[in-house]
Design a protein around this motif. Structure first.
Motif, PDB file in Angstrom:
ATOM      1  N   GLU A   1      -5.805  -9.859 -36.586  1.00  0.00           N
ATOM      2  CA  GLU A   1      -5.756  -9.567 -35.152  1.00  0.00           C
ATOM      3  C   GLU A   1      -4.381  -9.917 -34.595  1.00  0.00           C
ATOM      4  O   GLU A   1      -4.093 -11.083 -34.345  1.00  0.00           O
ATOM      5  CB  GLU A   1      -6.838 -10.339 -34.405  1.00  0.00           C
TER       6      GLU A   1
ATOM      7  N   THR B   1      -4.717 -14.423 -37.344  1.00  0.00           N
ATOM      8  CA  THR B   1      -3.559 -13.662 -36.862  1.00  0.00           C
ATOM      9  C   THR B   1      -3.190 -12.517 -37.798  1.00  0.00           C
ATOM     10  O   THR B   1      -2.530 -11.567 -37.372  1.00  0.00           O
ATOM     11  CB  THR B   1      -2.343 -14.583 -36.615  1.00  0.00           C
ATOM     12  N   SER B   2      -3.617 -12.584 -39.042  1.00  0.00           N
ATOM     13  CA  SER B   2      -3.341 -11.475 -39.964  1.00  0.00           C
ATOM     14  C   SER B   2      -4.245 -10.273 -39.686  1.00  0.00           C
ATOM     15  O   SER B   2      -3.846  -9.131 -39.915  1.00  0.00           O
ATOM     16  CB  SER B   2      -3.481 -11.917 -41.422  1.00  0.00           C
TER      17      SER B   2
ATOM     18  N   ASN C   1      -3.198  -9.645 -31.713  1.00  0.00           N
ATOM     19  CA  ASN C   1      -3.277 -10.250 -30.382  1.00  0.00           C
ATOM     20  C   ASN C   1      -4.242 -11.430 -30.367  1.00  0.00           C
ATOM     21  O   ASN C   1      -4.880 -11.715 -29.348  1.00  0.00           O
ATOM     22  CB  ASN C   1      -3.717  -9.205 -29.351  1.00  0.00           C
ATOM     23  N   PHE C   2      -4.332 -12.117 -31.495  1.00  0.00           N
ATOM     24  CA  PHE C   2      -5.326 -13.183 -31.613  1.00  0.00           C
ATOM     25  C   PHE C   2      -5.175 -14.261 -30.542  1.00  0.00           C
ATOM     26  O   PHE C   2      -6.169 -14.687 -29.955  1.00  0.00           O
ATOM     27  CB  PHE C   2      -5.277 -13.830 -33.004  1.00  0.00           C
ATOM     28  N   ASP C   3      -3.974 -14.722 -30.279  1.00  0.00           N
ATOM     29  CA  ASP C   3      -3.805 -15.815 -29.313  1.00  0.00           C
ATOM     30  C   ASP C   3      -4.363 -15.451 -27.944  1.00  0.00           C
ATOM     31  O   ASP C   3      -5.046 -16.259 -27.309  1.00  0.00           O
ATOM     32  CB  ASP C   3      -2.338 -16.240 -29.210  1.00  0.00           C
TER      33      ASP C   3
ATOM     34  N   TYR D   1      -6.223 -20.021 -38.974  1.00  0.00           N
ATOM     35  CA  TYR D   1      -5.351 -19.386 -37.987  1.00  0.00           C
ATOM     36  C   TYR D   1      -4.510 -18.277 -38.631  1.00  0.00           C
ATOM     37  O   TYR D   1      -4.353 -17.199 -38.049  1.00  0.00           O
ATOM     38  CB  TYR D   1      -4.451 -20.435 -37.331  1.00  0.00           C
ATOM     39  N   GLU D   2      -4.007 -18.517 -39.819  1.00  0.00           N
ATOM     40  CA  GLU D   2      -3.221 -17.502 -40.514  1.00  0.00           C
ATOM     41  C   GLU D   2      -4.070 -16.267 -40.802  1.00  0.00           C
ATOM     42  O   GLU D   2      -3.609 -15.133 -40.663  1.00  0.00           O
ATOM     43  CB  GLU D   2      -2.616 -18.068 -41.795  1.00  0.00           C
TER      44      GLU D   2
END
Length: 104
Positions: A72, A69-70, A74-76, A65-66
């Motif tokens: 992208e 999100t690093s 807007n990953f969520d 997950y880290e």
């Protein structure tokens, strides 16, 4: 004629190609293309994990997950879109289990 790569050089080339994709190429992709990248990644991970560990949610972790999100911001939002549009998971994805895995 190309020189043959040894195993270590081959592995280093794969890592370099991966780095170039995430640091350079990925940033140029449209939203739809980025969704496709994550759809492929999630689909592959969740299908492969049961073969290895009997738990499809093992493909999710805090470090995964880290990383996501690093690369992208807007990953969520993209991840939610991906899950809701993957026919195999859209009605059965366990969001609670997912959140547990990405925080421990």
């Amino acid at each position: 004629m190309e020189a043959e790569m040894n195993g270590e050089d081959f592995f280093e080339k794969i890592l370099e190609d991966k780095r170039i994709f995430w640091e350079e190429t990925y940033k140029t992709l449209s939203l739809e293309e980025r969704r496709k990248v994550w759809c492929k990644d999630v689909s592959f991970g969740m299908r492969r994990q049961p073969e290895e560990t009997q738990d499809e949610y093992d493909s999710f972790s805090k470090s995964w997950y880290e990383f996501a999100t690093s690369v992208e911001p807007n990953f969520d939002e993209i991840f939610e879109y991906v899950i809701k549009n993957m026919s195999i998971y859209k009605n059965s994805f366990n969001w609670e289990e997912y959140r547990l895995r990405i925080t421990k």
